[in-house]
Design a protein around this motif. Sequence first.
Motif, short mmCIF file in Angstrom:
data_model
loop_
_atom_site.label_atom_id
_atom_site.label_comp_id
_atom_site.label_asym_id
_atom_site.label_seq_id
_atom_site.Cartn_x
_atom_site.Cartn_y
_atom_site.Cartn_z
N LYS A 153 0.54 -1.10 -0.15
CA LYS A 153 0.01 -0.01 0.19
C LYS A 153 0.80 1.30 -0.06
O LYS A 153 0.40 2.35 0.13
CB LYS A 153 -0.87 0.29 1.27
CG LYS A 153 -1.96 -0.96 1.25
CD LYS A 153 -2.79 -0.80 2.65
CE LYS A 153 -3.75 -1.92 2.60
NZ LYS A 153 -4.51 -1.90 3.97
N CYS A 154 2.17 1.05 0.10
CA CYS A 154 3.12 2.13 0.22
C CYS A 154 3.32 2.89 -1.30
O CYS A 154 2.92 2.47 -2.39
CB CYS A 154 4.39 1.65 0.61
SG CYS A 154 4.48 1.06 2.22
N ILE A 194 7.98 5.83 7.48
CA ILE A 194 7.15 5.09 6.72
C ILE A 194 6.39 3.94 7.62
O ILE A 194 7.49 3.03 8.12
CB ILE A 194 7.51 4.65 5.38
CG1 ILE A 194 6.20 4.12 4.50
CG2 ILE A 194 8.52 3.85 5.68
CD1 ILE A 194 6.51 3.95 3.10
N ASP A 195 5.20 3.87 7.74
CA ASP A 195 4.54 2.59 8.19
C ASP A 195 4.29 1.67 7.08
O ASP A 195 3.51 2.04 6.36
CB ASP A 195 3.35 3.25 9.09
CG ASP A 195 2.79 1.95 9.60
OD1 ASP A 195 3.15 0.58 9.33
OD2 ASP A 195 1.69 2.29 10.24
N LYS A 247 1.68 4.65 4.92
CA LYS A 247 1.78 5.88 5.16
C LYS A 247 3.17 6.39 5.42
O LYS A 247 3.80 5.88 6.23
CB LYS A 247 0.53 6.33 6.02
CG LYS A 247 -0.81 6.07 5.48
CD LYS A 247 -1.79 6.66 6.52
CE LYS A 247 -3.18 6.19 5.80
NZ LYS A 247 -4.11 6.53 6.63
N TYR A 305 4.96 9.67 7.60
CA TYR A 305 4.70 10.58 8.46
C TYR A 305 5.95 11.33 8.82
O TYR A 305 6.83 11.07 8.58
CB TYR A 305 4.23 9.85 9.83
CG TYR A 305 3.01 9.20 9.63
CD1 TYR A 305 1.64 9.65 9.69
CD2 TYR A 305 3.25 7.67 9.58
CE1 TYR A 305 0.52 8.80 9.66
CE2 TYR A 305 2.10 6.91 9.39
CZ TYR A 305 0.85 7.47 9.67
OH TYR A 305 -0.17 6.52 9.43
N MET A 332 1.17 13.76 11.17
CA MET A 332 1.00 14.54 9.89
C MET A 332 0.47 16.08 10.21
O MET A 332 -0.45 16.31 10.86
CB MET A 332 -0.28 13.92 8.87
CG MET A 332 0.19 12.75 8.48
SD MET A 332 -0.88 12.10 7.41
CE MET A 332 -0.25 11.00 6.35
#
Length: 149
Positions: free
Chosen positions: A73-74, A107-108, A113, A115, A134
Motif C-alpha cells: 500500500k506504500c 514510513i509505516d 503511510k 509521516y 501529519m
Amino acid sequence: MQKNILLATLASVLFSGNVFAEDISGIWQQIDDKTGAAKAIIKIDKETNNTYTGKIIKVTPRPGYTPRATCNKCPAPYTNDPILGMEILKGLKHMEGSNNYENGRVIDPLAGKIYDAKVRLNANGKRLTLRGYMGVSALGRSQTWIRLN
C-alpha cells in the motif's frame, strides 16, 4: 580542595539529567504502540550529512500474525518493496543541546503511510520515543524503541 570541587561538579553533571547523548546509531527493538509487542528490529545509522536513517533488519514474528513481505500500500518509491531491508526512517537531525532529533520522515510499511517524525532519546540512551505525525505533532502516535546493543 580542588579535587573535591571537580568531583562535585562531575557528579552534578552526571546526575542532573543535563548530559545529552548525541548518537542514536545502533540496533533498536521497535515496540508496537497498540499491542506492546515487539514488531521489528531497526538499525539506525548516522549519515555523512549528520542525519540519521533507520532500516528494518529483522521482522519479529508475533503469535497469530503472519508478517507481510512487501509494502503493497506504500507510495512510490516504496510500492511493493520488501519490508525486510526497507529504510523506514530518514532525515532525523539532532537538535543541539538536547536529546531530541527532528525533521525526519518515517514510513509505516503496514499502513502504507509516510509521516513526519521526531525522536527523543531518554537520559540513559537506552530508549527512544518516536513520534510520527501529519502536520501537528499533537495529533500523532508514539512508539518506544529499546536499544539492543
